[in-house]
Write a protein that holds these residues in place. Structure first.
Motif, PDB file in Angstrom:
ATOM      1  N   PHE A  28       0.837  -1.199   0.000  1.00  0.00           N
ATOM      2  CA  PHE A  28       0.000   0.000   0.000  1.00  0.00           C
ATOM      3  C   PHE A  28       0.878   1.258   0.000  1.00  0.00           C
ATOM      4  O   PHE A  28       0.607   2.221  -0.708  1.00  0.00           O
ATOM      5  CB  PHE A  28      -0.920  -0.022   1.209  1.00  0.00           C
ATOM      6  CG  PHE A  28      -2.269   0.626   1.020  1.00  0.00           C
ATOM      7  CD1 PHE A  28      -2.595   1.341  -0.116  1.00  0.00           C
ATOM      8  CD2 PHE A  28      -3.226   0.518   2.015  1.00  0.00           C
ATOM      9  CE1 PHE A  28      -3.837   1.937  -0.268  1.00  0.00           C
ATOM     10  CE2 PHE A  28      -4.470   1.111   1.878  1.00  0.00           C
ATOM     11  CZ  PHE A  28      -4.776   1.819   0.733  1.00  0.00           C
ATOM     12  N   VAL A  29       1.953   1.239   0.777  1.00  0.00           N
ATOM     13  CA  VAL A  29       2.893   2.367   0.811  1.00  0.00           C
ATOM     14  C   VAL A  29       3.503   2.561  -0.576  1.00  0.00           C
ATOM     15  O   VAL A  29       3.594   3.682  -1.077  1.00  0.00           O
ATOM     16  CB  VAL A  29       3.987   2.145   1.886  1.00  0.00           C
ATOM     17  CG1 VAL A  29       5.139   3.120   1.710  1.00  0.00           C
ATOM     18  CG2 VAL A  29       3.401   2.281   3.284  1.00  0.00           C
ATOM     19  N   ALA A  30       3.917   1.474  -1.202  1.00  0.00           N
ATOM     20  CA  ALA A  30       4.498   1.559  -2.548  1.00  0.00           C
ATOM     21  C   ALA A  30       3.489   2.143  -3.536  1.00  0.00           C
ATOM     22  O   ALA A  30       3.847   2.947  -4.412  1.00  0.00           O
ATOM     23  CB  ALA A  30       4.970   0.179  -3.002  1.00  0.00           C
ATOM     24  N   PHE A  31       2.230   1.763  -3.384  1.00  0.00           N
ATOM     25  CA  PHE A  31       1.168   2.310  -4.237  1.00  0.00           C
ATOM     26  C   PHE A  31       1.054   3.825  -4.055  1.00  0.00           C
ATOM     27  O   PHE A  31       0.994   4.578  -5.031  1.00  0.00           O
ATOM     28  CB  PHE A  31      -0.167   1.635  -3.911  1.00  0.00           C
ATOM     29  CG  PHE A  31      -1.364   2.313  -4.524  1.00  0.00           C
ATOM     30  CD1 PHE A  31      -1.677   2.114  -5.854  1.00  0.00           C
ATOM     31  CD2 PHE A  31      -2.173   3.150  -3.760  1.00  0.00           C
ATOM     32  CE1 PHE A  31      -2.780   2.742  -6.424  1.00  0.00           C
ATOM     33  CE2 PHE A  31      -3.277   3.775  -4.318  1.00  0.00           C
ATOM     34  CZ  PHE A  31      -3.583   3.572  -5.660  1.00  0.00           C
ATOM     35  N   PHE A  32       1.014   4.272  -2.806  1.00  0.00           N
ATOM     36  CA  PHE A  32       0.905   5.710  -2.554  1.00  0.00           C
ATOM     37  C   PHE A  32       2.114   6.463  -3.105  1.00  0.00           C
ATOM     38  O   PHE A  32       1.984   7.570  -3.616  1.00  0.00           O
ATOM     39  CB  PHE A  32       0.721   6.003  -1.069  1.00  0.00           C
ATOM     40  CG  PHE A  32      -0.692   5.806  -0.579  1.00  0.00           C
ATOM     41  CD1 PHE A  32      -1.783   5.967  -1.405  1.00  0.00           C
ATOM     42  CD2 PHE A  32      -0.924   5.479   0.741  1.00  0.00           C
ATOM     43  CE1 PHE A  32      -3.086   5.804  -0.949  1.00  0.00           C
ATOM     44  CE2 PHE A  32      -2.214   5.317   1.222  1.00  0.00           C
ATOM     45  CZ  PHE A  32      -3.300   5.473   0.380  1.00  0.00           C
ATOM     46  N   ARG A  33       3.284   5.870  -3.013  1.00  0.00           N
ATOM     47  CA  ARG A  33       4.477   6.533  -3.561  1.00  0.00           C
ATOM     48  C   ARG A  33       4.410   6.585  -5.081  1.00  0.00           C
ATOM     49  O   ARG A  33       4.794   7.580  -5.691  1.00  0.00           O
ATOM     50  CB  ARG A  33       5.740   5.832  -3.081  1.00  0.00           C
ATOM     51  CG  ARG A  33       5.914   6.019  -1.562  1.00  0.00           C
ATOM     52  CD  ARG A  33       7.245   5.651  -1.065  1.00  0.00           C
ATOM     53  NE  ARG A  33       8.282   6.479  -1.652  1.00  0.00           N
ATOM     54  CZ  ARG A  33       9.565   6.164  -1.608  1.00  0.00           C
ATOM     55  NH1 ARG A  33       9.951   5.065  -0.994  1.00  0.00           N
ATOM     56  NH2 ARG A  33      10.468   6.955  -2.148  1.00  0.00           N
ATOM     57  N   ALA A  34       3.926   5.506  -5.701  1.00  0.00           N
ATOM     58  CA  ALA A  34       3.853   5.456  -7.169  1.00  0.00           C
ATOM     59  C   ALA A  34       2.769   6.379  -7.717  1.00  0.00           C
ATOM     60  O   ALA A  34       2.841   6.788  -8.880  1.00  0.00           O
ATOM     61  CB  ALA A  34       3.598   4.024  -7.624  1.00  0.00           C
ATOM     62  N   THR A  35       1.791   6.721  -6.894  1.00  0.00           N
ATOM     63  CA  THR A  35       0.714   7.608  -7.342  1.00  0.00           C
ATOM     64  C   THR A  35       0.838   9.009  -6.744  1.00  0.00           C
ATOM     65  O   THR A  35      -0.128   9.771  -6.758  1.00  0.00           O
ATOM     66  CB  THR A  35      -0.670   7.017  -6.974  1.00  0.00           C
ATOM     67  OG1 THR A  35      -0.738   6.810  -5.562  1.00  0.00           O
ATOM     68  CG2 THR A  35      -0.940   5.727  -7.718  1.00  0.00           C
TER      69      THR A  35
END
Length: 130
Positions: A28-35
């Motif tokens: 989820f953290v990686a998702f927020f960073r990618a978006t």
């Protein structure tokens, strides 16, 4: 536009605001960073997609904060040379390369109209400079 290399559950989160596909906080953290707005794809998403991402950020503030902290920690760990005036020695090209790459990546993510507008602002400013 959602990046083609995003996994299906990330795509679903952007398209529908559904967070059920995330199995770990790290994902989820990686998702927020990618978006993210900075170094992410946020600016390339449609209005509905950005609303979904913002809704997820608002709905999961602790994960959003973890993503922000991870990005800050990474940014602070990287040595900075460009714009620093009190360096003991001139950096090598190898030392400058990560910053150059980050700048080029950021420029590549700018929309064409934004970069053209920025060029116009710079040109207008330079007209007044002797």
């Amino acid at each position: 536009m959602i990046p083609a290399d995003f996994p299906p559950h990330w795509r679903a989160a952007i398209e529908t605001g559904d967070a059920s596909g995330f199995k770990t906080q790290d994902d989820f953290v990686a998702f927020f960073r990618a978006t993210s707005i900075v170094n992410g794809c946020f600016g390339e998403l449609s209005d509905a997609e950005t609303d979904n991402v913002v809704g997820l950020r608002d709905g999961f503030p602790e994960v959003n904060e973890a993503a922000r902290q991870a990005a800050t920690k990474e940014r602070e760990a990287a040595p900075r040379f460009i714009g620093v005036t009190n360096l003991a020695r001139a950096p090598t090209l190898a030392e400058l390369q990560p910053e150059i790459d980050a700048i080029e990546t950021g420029l590549g993510k700018m929309s064409r109209s934004a970069s053209e507008s920025w060029a116009k602002v710079i040109a207008k400013h330079n007209q007044g400079v002797p």
